[in-house]
Scaffold this motif. Sequence first.
Motif, PDB file in Angstrom:
ATOM      1  N   SER A 135       0.818  -1.203   0.000  1.00  0.00           N
ATOM      2  CA  SER A 135       0.000   0.000   0.000  1.00  0.00           C
ATOM      3  C   SER A 135       0.856   1.257   0.000  1.00  0.00           C
ATOM      4  CB  SER A 135      -0.925   0.003   1.216  1.00  0.00           C
ATOM      5  OG  SER A 135      -1.760  -1.117   1.169  1.00  0.00           O
TER       6      SER A 135
ATOM      7  N   ARG B 283       1.641   4.364  -2.913  1.00  0.00           N
ATOM      8  CA  ARG B 283       1.460   5.763  -2.598  1.00  0.00           C
ATOM      9  C   ARG B 283       2.738   6.595  -2.731  1.00  0.00           C
ATOM     10  NH1 ARG B 283      -1.770   3.405  -1.102  1.00  0.00           N
ATOM     11  NH2 ARG B 283      -3.150   3.955  -2.765  1.00  0.00           N
TER      12      ARG B 283
ATOM     13  N   SER C  80       7.370  11.372  -4.077  1.00  0.00           N
ATOM     14  CA  SER C  80       6.818  11.462  -2.728  1.00  0.00           C
ATOM     15  C   SER C  80       6.428  12.894  -2.406  1.00  0.00           C
ATOM     16  CB  SER C  80       7.833  10.954  -1.715  1.00  0.00           C
ATOM     17  OG  SER C  80       8.977  11.759  -1.726  1.00  0.00           O
TER      18      SER C  80
ATOM     19  N   ILE D 194       3.136  13.332  -3.749  1.00  0.00           N
ATOM     20  CA  ILE D 194       2.171  12.611  -2.925  1.00  0.00           C
ATOM     21  C   ILE D 194       1.869  13.396  -1.663  1.00  0.00           C
ATOM     22  CG2 ILE D 194       1.807  10.538  -1.545  1.00  0.00           C
ATOM     23  CD1 ILE D 194       1.574   9.995  -4.478  1.00  0.00           C
TER      24      ILE D 194
ATOM     25  N   LEU E 163      -1.768  14.685   0.294  1.00  0.00           N
ATOM     26  CA  LEU E 163      -2.221  14.073   1.534  1.00  0.00           C
ATOM     27  C   LEU E 163      -1.967  14.967   2.733  1.00  0.00           C
ATOM     28  CD1 LEU E 163      -0.745  10.581   0.847  1.00  0.00           C
ATOM     29  CD2 LEU E 163      -3.134  11.238   0.626  1.00  0.00           C
TER      30      LEU E 163
ATOM     31  N   SER F  49      -7.372  -1.876  -4.631  1.00  0.00           N
ATOM     32  CA  SER F  49      -6.226  -1.680  -3.739  1.00  0.00           C
ATOM     33  C   SER F  49      -5.421  -2.947  -3.744  1.00  0.00           C
ATOM     34  CB  SER F  49      -6.679  -1.369  -2.322  1.00  0.00           C
ATOM     35  OG  SER F  49      -7.033  -2.542  -1.648  1.00  0.00           O
TER      36      SER F  49
ATOM     37  N   LEU G  90      -3.419   5.100  -7.879  1.00  0.00           N
ATOM     38  CA  LEU G  90      -3.385   6.258  -6.996  1.00  0.00           C
ATOM     39  C   LEU G  90      -4.717   6.975  -6.996  1.00  0.00           C
ATOM     40  CD1 LEU G  90      -1.682   8.279  -5.292  1.00  0.00           C
ATOM     41  CD2 LEU G  90      -1.318   9.515  -7.416  1.00  0.00           C
TER      42      LEU G  90
ATOM     43  N   MET H 209      -7.707   4.934  -5.276  1.00  0.00           N
ATOM     44  CA  MET H 209      -7.636   4.449  -3.900  1.00  0.00           C
ATOM     45  C   MET H 209      -8.606   5.212  -3.007  1.00  0.00           C
ATOM     46  SD  MET H 209      -6.059   2.194  -2.233  1.00  0.00           S
ATOM     47  CE  MET H 209      -4.554   1.819  -3.113  1.00  0.00           C
TER      48      MET H 209
ATOM     49  N   ASP I 165     -10.165   7.263  -0.081  1.00  0.00           N
ATOM     50  CA  ASP I 165      -9.510   8.278   0.739  1.00  0.00           C
ATOM     51  C   ASP I 165      -9.144   7.770   2.122  1.00  0.00           C
ATOM     52  OD1 ASP I 165     -11.497  11.020  -0.535  1.00  0.00           O
ATOM     53  OD2 ASP I 165      -9.692  10.072  -1.277  1.00  0.00           O
TER      54      ASP I 165
ATOM     55  N   ILE J 179      -5.912   5.847   2.122  1.00  0.00           N
ATOM     56  CA  ILE J 179      -4.764   6.738   1.989  1.00  0.00           C
ATOM     57  C   ILE J 179      -4.473   7.420   3.312  1.00  0.00           C
ATOM     58  CG2 ILE J 179      -3.948   8.876   0.930  1.00  0.00           C
ATOM     59  CD1 ILE J 179      -5.572   8.098  -1.558  1.00  0.00           C
TER      60      ILE J 179
ATOM     61  N   MET K 245      -1.113   6.906   5.415  1.00  0.00           N
ATOM     62  CA  MET K 245      -0.114   7.925   5.175  1.00  0.00           C
ATOM     63  C   MET K 245      -0.102   9.067   6.161  1.00  0.00           C
ATOM     64  SD  MET K 245       1.691   6.871   2.876  1.00  0.00           S
ATOM     65  CE  MET K 245       2.655   8.355   2.734  1.00  0.00           C
TER      66      MET K 245
END
Length: 283
Positions: A81, A85, A174, A177, A181, A213, A248, A251, A253, A256, A260
Amino acid sequence: MGRAPCCDKENVKKGPWSPEEDAKLKSYIEQNGTGGNWIALPQKVGLKRCGKSCRLRWLNYLRPNLKHGAFSEEEENIICSLYIRIGSRWSLIAAQLPGRTDNDIKNYWNTKLKKKLLGKFPRKDHHQNQYTCRAPKQDPKNPHKILNSLEISNGDSPAGCWIEPTLPAYIPSSTEIKRLLPKPEGTPLLISPDHSLNGTNSHLLATSPQPSSFTNCLSSSSAELDDIFGQFDSFYESTGMSREIIELLSMPDQVINSLMYPLMEASTAVSYQGSIGVNGGLV
DNA sequence: AACATTTGCAACCGCGCTTGA
DNA sequence: TTCAAGCGCGGTTGCAAATGT
Protein backbone atom coordinates in the motif's frame (compact mmCIF):
# COMPACT_ATOMS: atom_id res chain seq x y z
CA MET A 1 37.47 16.24 -9.97
CA GLY A 2 35.24 13.86 -8.14
CA ARG A 3 34.02 13.71 -4.62
CA ALA A 4 36.62 12.86 -2.00
CA PRO A 5 36.36 9.24 -0.84
CA CYS A 6 34.98 8.74 2.65
CA CYS A 7 37.82 6.41 3.58
CA ASP A 8 41.09 5.01 2.31
CA LYS A 9 39.81 2.52 -0.24
CA GLU A 10 43.15 0.77 -0.40
CA ASN A 11 43.23 -0.19 3.25
CA VAL A 12 39.67 -1.18 3.98
CA LYS A 13 38.27 -4.67 3.84
CA LYS A 14 35.25 -5.23 1.65
CA GLY A 15 32.80 -8.06 1.26
CA PRO A 16 31.00 -10.22 3.79
CA TRP A 17 31.51 -9.61 7.49
CA SER A 18 33.10 -12.31 9.60
CA PRO A 19 31.59 -13.32 12.96
CA GLU A 20 34.65 -11.81 14.64
CA GLU A 21 34.10 -8.45 12.98
CA ASP A 22 30.42 -8.56 13.91
CA ALA A 23 31.26 -9.31 17.51
CA LYS A 24 33.80 -6.48 17.71
CA LEU A 25 31.44 -3.92 16.25
CA LYS A 26 28.43 -5.04 18.26
CA SER A 27 30.34 -5.13 21.50
CA TYR A 28 31.89 -1.72 20.95
CA ILE A 29 28.64 0.01 20.04
CA GLU A 30 26.74 -1.60 22.90
CA GLN A 31 29.34 -0.34 25.34
CA ASN A 32 30.24 3.03 23.85
CA GLY A 33 27.63 3.92 21.27
CA THR A 34 28.58 5.18 17.85
CA GLY A 35 29.91 8.47 19.19
CA GLY A 36 27.97 10.17 16.44
CA ASN A 37 30.77 9.61 14.00
CA TRP A 38 30.70 6.52 11.84
CA ILE A 39 33.75 7.52 9.86
CA ALA A 40 35.94 7.48 12.97
CA LEU A 41 34.33 4.36 14.42
CA PRO A 42 36.26 1.61 12.58
CA GLN A 43 39.56 2.88 13.95
CA LYS A 44 38.20 2.97 17.48
CA VAL A 45 36.80 -0.53 17.14
CA GLY A 46 39.90 -1.84 15.45
CA LEU A 47 38.27 -2.81 12.20
CA LYS A 48 39.67 -2.36 8.73
CA ARG A 49 36.31 -1.31 7.42
CA CYS A 50 34.84 1.82 5.95
CA GLY A 51 32.67 3.76 8.39
CA LYS A 52 29.75 3.54 6.05
CA SER A 53 30.14 -0.20 5.91
CA CYS A 54 30.07 -0.36 9.74
CA ARG A 55 26.98 1.78 9.85
CA LEU A 56 25.23 -0.42 7.30
CA ARG A 57 26.20 -3.60 9.11
CA TRP A 58 24.94 -2.25 12.41
CA LEU A 59 21.69 -0.85 11.07
CA ASN A 60 20.81 -3.78 8.85
CA TYR A 61 22.05 -6.70 10.84
CA LEU A 62 23.53 -6.17 14.28
CA ARG A 63 21.36 -3.67 16.07
CA PRO A 64 18.89 -5.03 18.62
CA ASN A 65 15.21 -5.75 17.96
CA LEU A 66 15.63 -6.50 14.30
CA LYS A 67 13.28 -9.04 12.77
CA HIS A 68 14.98 -11.49 10.45
CA GLY A 69 12.17 -13.90 9.71
CA ALA A 70 9.52 -14.00 7.02
CA PHE A 71 7.25 -11.04 6.47
CA SER A 72 3.71 -11.33 7.76
CA GLU A 73 0.68 -10.76 5.58
CA GLU A 74 0.02 -7.53 7.45
CA GLU A 75 3.54 -6.33 6.73
CA GLU A 76 3.12 -7.23 3.07
CA ASN A 77 -0.07 -5.23 2.94
CA ILE A 78 1.58 -2.21 4.45
CA ILE A 79 4.54 -2.40 2.11
CA CYS A 80 2.36 -2.74 -0.98
CA SER A 81 0.00 0.00 0.00
CA LEU A 82 2.76 2.42 0.87
CA TYR A 83 4.69 1.58 -2.27
CA ILE A 84 1.70 2.44 -4.38
CA ARG A 85 1.46 5.76 -2.60
CA ILE A 86 5.03 6.92 -2.11
CA GLY A 87 7.07 4.72 -4.37
CA SER A 88 10.47 3.41 -3.42
CA ARG A 89 10.91 5.53 -0.30
CA TRP A 90 12.09 2.49 1.59
CA SER A 91 13.14 4.33 4.72
CA LEU A 92 9.68 5.84 5.05
CA ILE A 93 8.11 2.44 4.55
CA ALA A 94 10.51 0.87 7.03
CA ALA A 95 9.51 3.46 9.61
CA GLN A 96 6.06 1.89 9.63
CA LEU A 97 7.40 -1.61 10.19
CA PRO A 98 9.23 -1.90 13.51
CA GLY A 99 12.19 -4.25 13.35
CA ARG A 100 12.46 -4.11 9.58
CA THR A 101 15.15 -2.25 7.73
CA ASP A 102 14.79 -0.32 4.53
CA ASN A 103 17.21 -2.72 2.87
CA ASP A 104 15.14 -5.71 3.99
CA ILE A 105 11.98 -4.21 2.65
CA LYS A 106 13.59 -3.17 -0.59
CA ASN A 107 14.94 -6.66 -1.15
CA TYR A 108 11.67 -8.26 -0.16
CA TRP A 109 9.75 -6.06 -2.55
CA ASN A 110 12.13 -6.59 -5.43
CA THR A 111 12.37 -10.34 -5.03
CA LYS A 112 9.00 -11.46 -3.71
CA LEU A 113 6.18 -8.94 -3.53
CA LYS A 114 6.72 -7.49 -6.95
CA LYS A 115 6.35 -10.90 -8.50
CA LYS A 116 3.50 -11.85 -6.26
CA LEU A 117 1.50 -8.84 -7.30
CA LEU A 118 2.76 -7.96 -10.71
CA GLY A 119 4.23 -11.15 -12.04
CA LYS A 120 1.94 -11.13 -14.99
CA PHE A 121 3.20 -7.76 -16.15
CA PRO A 122 6.14 -7.41 -18.50
CA ARG A 123 9.53 -7.45 -16.87
CA LYS A 124 13.14 -7.36 -17.76
CA ASP A 125 15.89 -9.64 -16.63
CA HIS A 126 17.00 -9.97 -13.05
CA HIS A 127 19.32 -7.12 -12.29
CA GLN A 128 17.68 -4.66 -14.59
CA ASN A 129 14.32 -5.00 -12.97
CA GLN A 130 14.52 -2.36 -10.32
CA TYR A 131 11.51 -0.21 -9.72
CA THR A 132 12.23 3.33 -10.66
CA CYS A 133 10.08 6.35 -10.03
CA ARG A 134 11.08 9.06 -12.39
CA ALA A 135 10.14 12.63 -12.70
CA PRO A 136 9.29 13.71 -16.19
CA LYS A 137 12.36 14.31 -18.27
CA GLN A 138 13.33 17.96 -18.39
CA ASP A 139 15.05 19.93 -21.05
CA PRO A 140 18.47 20.70 -19.49
CA LYS A 141 18.53 24.10 -21.16
CA ASN A 142 15.10 25.00 -19.94
CA PRO A 143 13.90 23.42 -16.68
CA HIS A 144 10.37 24.51 -17.38
CA LYS A 145 10.22 22.57 -20.59
CA ILE A 146 9.39 18.91 -20.27
CA LEU A 147 10.54 16.36 -22.78
CA ASN A 148 8.32 13.31 -23.21
CA SER A 149 6.65 14.27 -20.01
CA LEU A 150 4.55 11.18 -19.65
CA GLU A 151 6.79 8.55 -21.05
CA ILE A 152 9.41 6.30 -19.59
CA SER A 153 11.42 5.30 -22.57
CA ASN A 154 13.51 2.21 -22.79
CA GLY A 155 16.41 3.64 -24.71
CA ASP A 156 17.75 6.08 -22.17
CA SER A 157 16.87 4.24 -19.02
CA PRO A 158 19.83 2.24 -17.72
CA ALA A 159 17.84 0.79 -14.88
CA GLY A 160 14.94 -0.34 -17.01
CA CYS A 161 11.44 -0.15 -15.68
CA TRP A 162 8.70 -2.48 -14.68
CA ILE A 163 6.08 -0.84 -16.82
CA GLU A 164 5.90 -1.75 -20.45
CA PRO A 165 8.54 0.72 -21.56
CA THR A 166 6.78 1.89 -24.69
CA LEU A 167 3.60 2.72 -22.83
CA PRO A 168 3.10 6.08 -21.23
CA ALA A 169 3.68 6.24 -17.54
CA TYR A 170 3.93 8.86 -14.90
CA ILE A 171 4.75 8.02 -11.32
CA PRO A 172 4.33 10.77 -8.80
CA SER A 173 7.21 11.53 -6.49
CA SER A 174 6.82 11.46 -2.73
CA THR A 175 6.84 15.24 -2.72
CA GLU A 176 3.91 15.20 -5.04
CA ILE A 177 2.17 12.61 -2.92
CA LYS A 178 2.71 14.77 0.14
CA ARG A 179 0.89 17.55 -1.60
CA LEU A 180 -2.05 15.27 -2.04
CA LEU A 181 -2.22 14.07 1.53
CA PRO A 182 -4.01 14.19 3.81
CA LYS A 183 -7.10 15.26 2.04
CA PRO A 184 -10.58 15.51 3.44
CA GLU A 185 -13.06 12.80 2.56
CA GLY A 186 -14.48 13.30 -0.87
CA THR A 187 -12.06 15.97 -2.01
CA PRO A 188 -11.41 15.29 -5.66
CA LEU A 189 -8.02 14.90 -7.17
CA LEU A 190 -7.91 17.19 -10.10
CA ILE A 191 -6.00 16.75 -13.27
CA SER A 192 -5.84 20.16 -14.80
CA PRO A 193 -7.07 20.45 -18.37
CA ASP A 194 -3.95 22.32 -19.37
CA HIS A 195 -1.91 19.20 -19.23
CA SER A 196 -3.65 16.06 -20.25
CA LEU A 197 -2.41 12.58 -19.57
CA ASN A 198 -1.99 11.63 -23.18
CA GLY A 199 -5.33 13.11 -23.92
CA THR A 200 -7.04 11.89 -20.81
CA ASN A 201 -8.53 14.25 -18.30
CA SER A 202 -9.97 14.54 -14.85
CA HIS A 203 -13.12 12.67 -15.76
CA LEU A 204 -11.01 9.54 -15.63
CA LEU A 205 -11.05 9.66 -11.88
CA ALA A 206 -14.72 8.98 -11.83
CA THR A 207 -14.45 6.16 -14.32
CA SER A 208 -11.41 4.37 -13.02
CA PRO A 209 -11.95 0.83 -11.73
CA GLN A 210 -13.43 0.78 -8.22
CA PRO A 211 -12.63 -0.37 -5.69
CA SER A 212 -9.01 -1.12 -6.16
CA SER A 213 -6.23 -1.68 -3.74
CA PHE A 214 -3.29 -3.97 -3.53
CA THR A 215 -4.42 -4.85 -0.06
CA ASN A 216 -7.47 -6.39 -1.63
CA CYS A 217 -5.35 -8.04 -4.27
CA LEU A 218 -3.19 -9.79 -1.71
CA SER A 219 -6.07 -11.65 -0.20
CA SER A 220 -7.76 -12.47 -3.47
CA SER A 221 -7.83 -15.77 -5.28
CA SER A 222 -6.02 -16.02 -8.59
CA ALA A 223 -9.32 -15.76 -10.47
CA GLU A 224 -10.22 -12.66 -8.51
CA LEU A 225 -6.78 -11.27 -9.15
CA ASP A 226 -7.18 -11.88 -12.86
CA ASP A 227 -10.46 -10.04 -12.72
CA ILE A 228 -8.96 -7.12 -10.81
CA PHE A 229 -5.98 -6.85 -13.08
CA GLY A 230 -8.18 -7.37 -16.08
CA GLN A 231 -10.15 -4.29 -15.14
CA PHE A 232 -6.95 -2.36 -14.91
CA ASP A 233 -5.61 -3.74 -18.16
CA SER A 234 -8.65 -2.68 -20.13
CA PHE A 235 -8.81 0.67 -18.41
CA TYR A 236 -5.11 1.10 -18.88
CA GLU A 237 -5.27 0.29 -22.57
CA SER A 238 -8.23 2.55 -23.20
CA THR A 239 -6.77 5.54 -21.40
CA GLY A 240 -3.07 5.21 -21.86
CA MET A 241 -2.60 5.93 -18.16
CA SER A 242 -0.13 3.99 -16.12
CA ARG A 243 -1.32 1.40 -13.66
CA GLU A 244 0.33 3.39 -10.89
CA ILE A 245 -1.59 6.55 -11.53
CA ILE A 246 -4.82 4.62 -11.91
CA GLU A 247 -4.18 2.94 -8.58
CA LEU A 248 -3.38 6.26 -7.00
CA LEU A 249 -6.45 7.97 -8.29
CA SER A 250 -8.81 5.17 -7.43
CA MET A 251 -7.64 4.45 -3.90
CA PRO A 252 -10.30 5.18 -1.29
CA ASP A 253 -9.51 8.28 0.74
CA GLN A 254 -9.79 6.56 4.08
CA VAL A 255 -7.16 4.02 3.07
CA ILE A 256 -4.76 6.74 1.99
CA ASN A 257 -5.31 8.72 5.14
CA SER A 258 -4.98 5.81 7.53
CA LEU A 259 -1.76 4.67 5.95
CA MET A 260 -0.11 7.92 5.17
CA TYR A 261 -1.25 10.50 7.69
CA PRO A 262 1.29 9.49 10.35
CA LEU A 263 4.09 9.91 7.85
CA MET A 264 2.90 13.26 6.69
CA GLU A 265 2.04 14.82 10.03
CA ALA A 266 5.18 16.89 9.96
CA SER A 267 4.27 18.39 6.65
CA THR A 268 2.22 21.43 7.51
CA ALA A 269 1.90 23.04 4.14
CA VAL A 270 -0.32 20.45 2.62
CA SER A 271 -2.39 21.13 -0.40
CA TYR A 272 -5.67 19.31 -0.38
CA GLN A 273 -5.97 19.19 -4.08
CA GLY A 274 -3.47 17.94 -6.58
CA SER A 275 -3.47 18.62 -10.23
CA ILE A 276 -1.02 17.73 -12.90
CA GLY A 277 0.38 20.95 -14.21
CA VAL A 278 2.23 21.95 -17.31
CA ASN A 279 5.51 20.56 -16.05
CA GLY A 280 4.02 17.14 -15.63
CA GLY A 281 4.14 17.35 -11.85
CA LEU A 282 1.29 17.69 -9.45
CA VAL A 283 0.73 21.32 -8.59
C1' DA B 1 26.01 -35.64 -12.40
C1' DA B 2 27.21 -31.52 -14.61
C1' DC B 3 26.26 -27.31 -16.16
C1' DA B 4 23.30 -23.17 -16.80
C1' DT B 5 20.12 -20.11 -15.08
C1' DT B 6 17.52 -17.88 -11.57
C1' DT B 7 16.81 -16.23 -7.00
C1' DG B 8 17.63 -13.97 -2.62
C1' DC B 9 20.10 -11.10 0.07
C1' DA B 10 24.14 -8.71 1.90
C1' DA B 11 26.94 -5.19 0.79
C1' DC B 12 28.69 -1.40 -1.92
C1' DC B 13 28.40 3.03 -4.49
C1' DG B 14 27.39 7.61 -5.34
C1' DC B 15 24.80 11.55 -4.62
C1' DG B 16 21.78 14.80 -2.14
C1' DC B 17 20.96 16.56 2.34
C1' DT B 18 22.25 18.16 6.93
C1' DT B 19 25.15 20.07 10.20
C1' DG B 20 28.48 22.70 12.36
C1' DA B 21 32.65 25.39 12.26
C1' DT C 1 26.92 32.80 4.41
C1' DT C 2 29.95 29.39 2.90
C1' DC C 3 31.85 25.08 2.64
C1' DA C 4 33.63 20.68 4.00
C1' DA C 5 32.63 16.50 6.50
C1' DG C 6 29.56 13.19 7.61
C1' DC C 7 25.03 10.97 7.23
C1' DG C 8 21.31 8.65 5.03
C1' DC C 9 19.02 7.05 1.19
C1' DG C 10 17.94 4.59 -3.10
C1' DG C 11 19.90 2.10 -6.76
C1' DT C 12 22.97 -1.42 -8.11
C1' DT C 13 26.13 -5.25 -7.87
C1' DG C 14 28.33 -9.65 -6.36
C1' DC C 15 27.90 -14.02 -5.09
C1' DA C 16 26.24 -18.23 -2.87
C1' DA C 17 22.35 -21.20 -2.88
C1' DA C 18 18.54 -23.10 -5.15
C1' DT C 19 16.41 -24.72 -9.13
C1' DG C 20 16.01 -26.19 -13.85
C1' DT C 21 17.67 -28.71 -17.97
